[in-house]
Design a protein around this motif. Structure first.
Motif, short mmCIF file in Angstrom:
data_model
loop_
_atom_site.label_atom_id
_atom_site.label_comp_id
_atom_site.label_asym_id
_atom_site.label_seq_id
_atom_site.Cartn_x
_atom_site.Cartn_y
_atom_site.Cartn_z
N CYS A 187 0.84 -1.20 0.00
CA CYS A 187 0.00 0.00 0.00
C CYS A 187 0.87 1.25 0.00
N LEU A 188 0.67 2.07 -0.99
CA LEU A 188 1.36 3.36 -1.06
C LEU A 188 0.36 4.43 -0.68
N SER A 189 0.68 5.17 0.37
CA SER A 189 -0.26 6.18 0.88
C SER A 189 0.38 7.55 0.81
N PHE A 190 -0.45 8.52 0.51
CA PHE A 190 -0.02 9.92 0.55
C PHE A 190 -0.83 10.62 1.63
N PHE A 191 -0.17 11.44 2.40
CA PHE A 191 -0.87 12.07 3.51
C PHE A 191 -0.29 13.45 3.79
N ASP A 192 -1.08 14.18 4.53
CA ASP A 192 -0.65 15.46 5.07
C ASP A 192 -0.46 15.28 6.56
N GLU A 193 0.50 15.98 7.09
CA GLU A 193 0.70 15.93 8.54
C GLU A 193 0.29 17.26 9.13
N LYS A 194 -0.55 17.13 10.13
CA LYS A 194 -0.98 18.36 10.78
C LYS A 194 -0.74 18.21 12.28
N ASN A 195 -0.46 19.32 12.87
CA ASN A 195 -0.22 19.28 14.31
C ASN A 195 -1.55 19.23 15.04
N LYS A 196 -1.61 18.27 15.92
CA LYS A 196 -2.80 18.20 16.78
C LYS A 196 -2.63 19.20 17.91
N HIS A 197 -3.72 19.46 18.58
CA HIS A 197 -3.62 20.33 19.75
C HIS A 197 -2.75 19.62 20.79
N PRO A 198 -1.91 20.36 21.47
CA PRO A 198 -0.99 19.71 22.40
C PRO A 198 -1.76 18.93 23.46
#
Lengths: 518, 211
Positions: free
Chosen positions: B84-95
């Motif tokens: 499986c090749l996945s593309f994603f965005d990384e976002k910061n969660k609330h601390p």
């Protein structure tokens, strides 16, 4: 897509984008449908300009001339850009159209109404990235690409690949249409219309019996290495006989002289200044050079028209017995004479005491003939999978390492983030399967076999010398093998025959003595 | 943001063809989804008459994953599996209590379906034809099987091309580097190879898609 805004584009931006897209597609098609020798391909390319970064896909092959861009600027809405790729008989000259094997069509189909007014330029531009990459990839998947590679490797074929760029062409006949397959890429919607790219192609090029002609002009080759057909006994280095996966021959071809015929498909006549002529113009291929690369394996695949190679062992896959033998024993010639056996008084007992040694010798000979029945029939089989093996990157690539930007180029209004990815150039791994070489067969003439047997009998333990060491004699015989000549072997064969005659006469004398009857 | 998934046609192949096939497919997908400036190289497959566009900057990572998959396939012969090749965005969660966490938002996944077969499977059927015919028949079977596989690979590549062009609106803004992940079956996995690590990622992504 930072730096790209609707205010910078607007309708003018869309028009520029559409024009650049068509130019880019044209460039991509010509890059892999205009055969040229490797040396020419490796020549220093023009400086890398900002305009080459349109759609984030720089193409460093010779771009279309400026006249193409001028003509595309004047392209009317809905007018199509058509690139026909022909396979024409070599040496046919201008006008020898040949047969169309591919037809690429790029057009911006206008909206019937104002449906595209709200479409963002950014979005369309981004979609063009994917579309262009698809065109780039499909150009390498179609059958004509294989022919292109063949012709780049050797331009002495009986066909040449030429192209014709036009803006109006006759549609294919029904028969031609039926013979072709078509692929229509998902269009990109722009403010001006739908940007459509499609290709019609012949799925099977086996009908074109490509073969290297002998009609090429004679040419002095200073670094001629000979031909297997002329000197079958000659040992060739692996680099010349190995069937590589790429259609490109070894680097020695790059040093051969060649001529580069100027592209003739863009007319420069003053009368046609500012107006592109739609008349077909044939692009002449460079001066052909004498054949210097065994094309059998490449041609056989092309003639079949199938993608997968046949199981016929090819030149690189299974080498000639001559070559195999030389690989195994590089110090030997083609036919090594058997060792000259030392004179020894052999008798029946001596012969009986050497069967184990004889069987060992025979077993060794049989082992050398072992062939792996599961060896890959593909002439492109490079070897077993290994972690160290990296992908092979062919010498001809459309996108090369980055060049210095030409900052004076003002034709590129879209400021796109310049992301210079580290370009790694993995070395081409030439993973030949050692197992194939180890498992190759050897050939011994009958004389050599007799000589071996003679030597065996000679070195067998004598009847009256119990301290004779078979191990040392075997080692000595092995070393003596290397320096014997045929005449010695024949001499020994003669002596063996004499011994045999003597033994037979003795045994017949015993039998002839009549038994005494009681 | 939608997560588009593409299930590619299953390919039946031998272990020694895995590298060729996966390189070809993965690089083709990357080439279509790497919208930053790229300089692809033409790469020829070893066993097939296919040339694909390779991205040199991803070669090492792709080969490492392929090596892992080959290792897995050797221990699990004649199995169906997925890469499986996945593309994603990384976002910061609330601390949170344990510091900042990043959240993965998958926007596209490609499932490469493979069925790795053992070469001995088809050679057994020839044993009744006599010893002398085994070599020739085996080569013929190898050739025809490979031709069929090459045709299937072409289909898969066109499947990638069509999907990549049909589904374009969900692609986020072109970043400097695109985030991706190549998941292969783990050694302790079930048939489809989804291990606890994968499940953990799915749960952390917060995206409500199913495997």
């Amino acid at each position: 897509m930072s730096g790209m805004s609707d205010s910078a584009g607007g309708r003018a931006g869309v028009e520029l984008m559409v024009e650049q897209f068509q130019l880019k597609v044209l460039h991509a098609v010509l890059a892999v449908r205009t055969p040229r020798l490797l040396a020419a391909a490796a020549a220093p390319a023009a400086s890398f300009r900002r305009r080459d970064r349109w759609f984030h896909l720089p193409l460093h092959d010779p771009p279309p001339p400026p006249e193409a861009a001028e003509r595309l600027e004047a392209l009317a809405p809905g007018e199509r850009l058509v690139v026909d790729v022909h396979l024409a008989p070599a040496g046919g000259g201008a006008g020898a159209g040949g047969e169309v094997v591919e037809r690429w069509t790029v057009a911006c189909e206008p909206w019937p109404d104002a449906a595209g007014e709200g479409l963002a330029v950014n979005r369309a531009y981004k979609h063009c990235f994917t579309l262009l990459r698809s065109v780039y990839a499909v150009l390498r998947l179609l059958p004509a690409y294989r022919v292109f590679r063949l012709l780049c490797a050797n331009q002495s074929y009986n066909y040449e690949m030429v192209h014709r760029v036009s803006f109006f062409v006759e549609p294919f006949s029904r028969a031609e249409e039926a013979a072709m397959r078509s692929h229509r890429f998902v269009p990109v919607e722009t403010q001006l219309g739908r940007l459509v790219v499609s290709v019609q192609y012949l799925p099977n090029l086996a009908a074109f019996n490509l073969e290297i002609t002998s009609l090429s002009p004679s040419m002095l080759i200073p670094d001629y290495v000979g031909s297997p057909a002329a000197e079958p006994m000659r040992f060739f280095p692996a680099s010349l006989t190995e069937a590589t996966g790429s259609a490109f021959p070894p680097s020695y071809q790059q040093q051969r002289p060649h001529s580069w015929a100027p592209p003739a498909f863009w007319p420069h006549a003053p009368a046609q200044q500012g107006k592109f002529s739609p008349t077909p113009v044939i692009y002449a291929s460079p001066t052909p050079s004498p054949p210097n690369f065994p094309s059998g394996y490449l041609q056989s695949r092309l003639m079949r028209g199938e993608s997968a190679p046949m199981s016929i062992p090819q030149l690189g896959e299974s080498r000639s017995p001559v070559h195999r033998q030389n690989v195994l024993e590089p110090g030997r010639g083609f036919m090594l004479p058997p060792p000259s056996p030392r004179r020894v008084d052999t008798g029946a007992t001596g012969a009986q005491e050497s069967p184990s040694e004889c069987s060992r010798l025979i077993g060794r000979m049989e082992g050398l003939r072992t062939v792996d029945p599961y060896a890959s029939p593909s002439p492109r089989h490079k070897g077993k999978d290994s972690k160290d093996e990296s992908g092979r990157f062919s010498a001809l690539s459309s996108c090369d390492s980055p060049r210095q930007d030409d900052l004076d180029d003002v034709d590129y209004p879209f400021a796109v983030d310049d992301v210079d990815m580290p370009v790694s150039r993995p070395g081409s791994s030439d993973g030949k399967e050692v197992g194939d070489q180890a498992g190759s067969s050897s050939h011994k003439s009958q004389d050599a076999q007799v000589g071996s047997l003679v030597n065996l009998l000679r070195t067998a333990r004598p009847l009256r010398d119990p301290s004779y060491s078979s191990q040392t004699s075997e080692v000595a015989s092995t070393s003596s093998v290397m320096s014997r000549r045929t005449s010695d072997a024949l001499e020994e064969l003669q002596s063996f025959k004499e011994i045999r005659e003597r033994l037979l006469s003795r045994s017949s004398a015993k039998h002839q003595a009549p038994p005494e009857k009681p | 943001m939608n997560c588009e998934t593409c299930q590619l046609k299953e390919l039946e192949l031998e272990a020694r063809e895995i590298r060729d096939v996966l390189r070809c497919i993965l690089h083709t997908i990357f080439f279509h989804r790497t919208l930053s400036l790229v300089r692809p190289k033409d790469v020829d497959c070893e066993f097939f008459e296919i040339t694909y566009c390779g991205l040199p900057e991803l070669e090492k990572e792709v080969d490492e994953k392929i090596d892992q998959f080959i290792g897995w396939a050797e221990k699990h012969p004649n199995r169906r599996s997925q890469v499986c090749l996945s593309f994603f965005d990384e976002k910061n969660k609330h601390p949170g209590w344990f510091g900042n966490k990043t959240e993965r938002i998958y926007w596209e996944q490609w499932f490469i379906n493979l069925h790795v077969i053992s070469p001995k499977r088809y050679s057994k059927s020839n044993s009744s034809k006599g010893l002398t015919n085994i070599g020739g028949n085996a080569l013929e079977e190898i050739s025809s099987r490979r031709a069929a596989l090459e045709s299937s690979i072409h289909e898969v590549l066109f499947q990638i091309i069509n999907f990549a062009n049909e589904k374009r609106d969900h692609i986020p803004a072109i970043p400097d580097t695109f985030n991706h992940d190549i998941m292969i079956p783990s050694f302790s996995d079930s048939v489809f190879g989804w291990n606890t690590d994968v499940l953990r990622r799915v749960l952390n992504s917060g995206h409500p898609y199913s495997l």
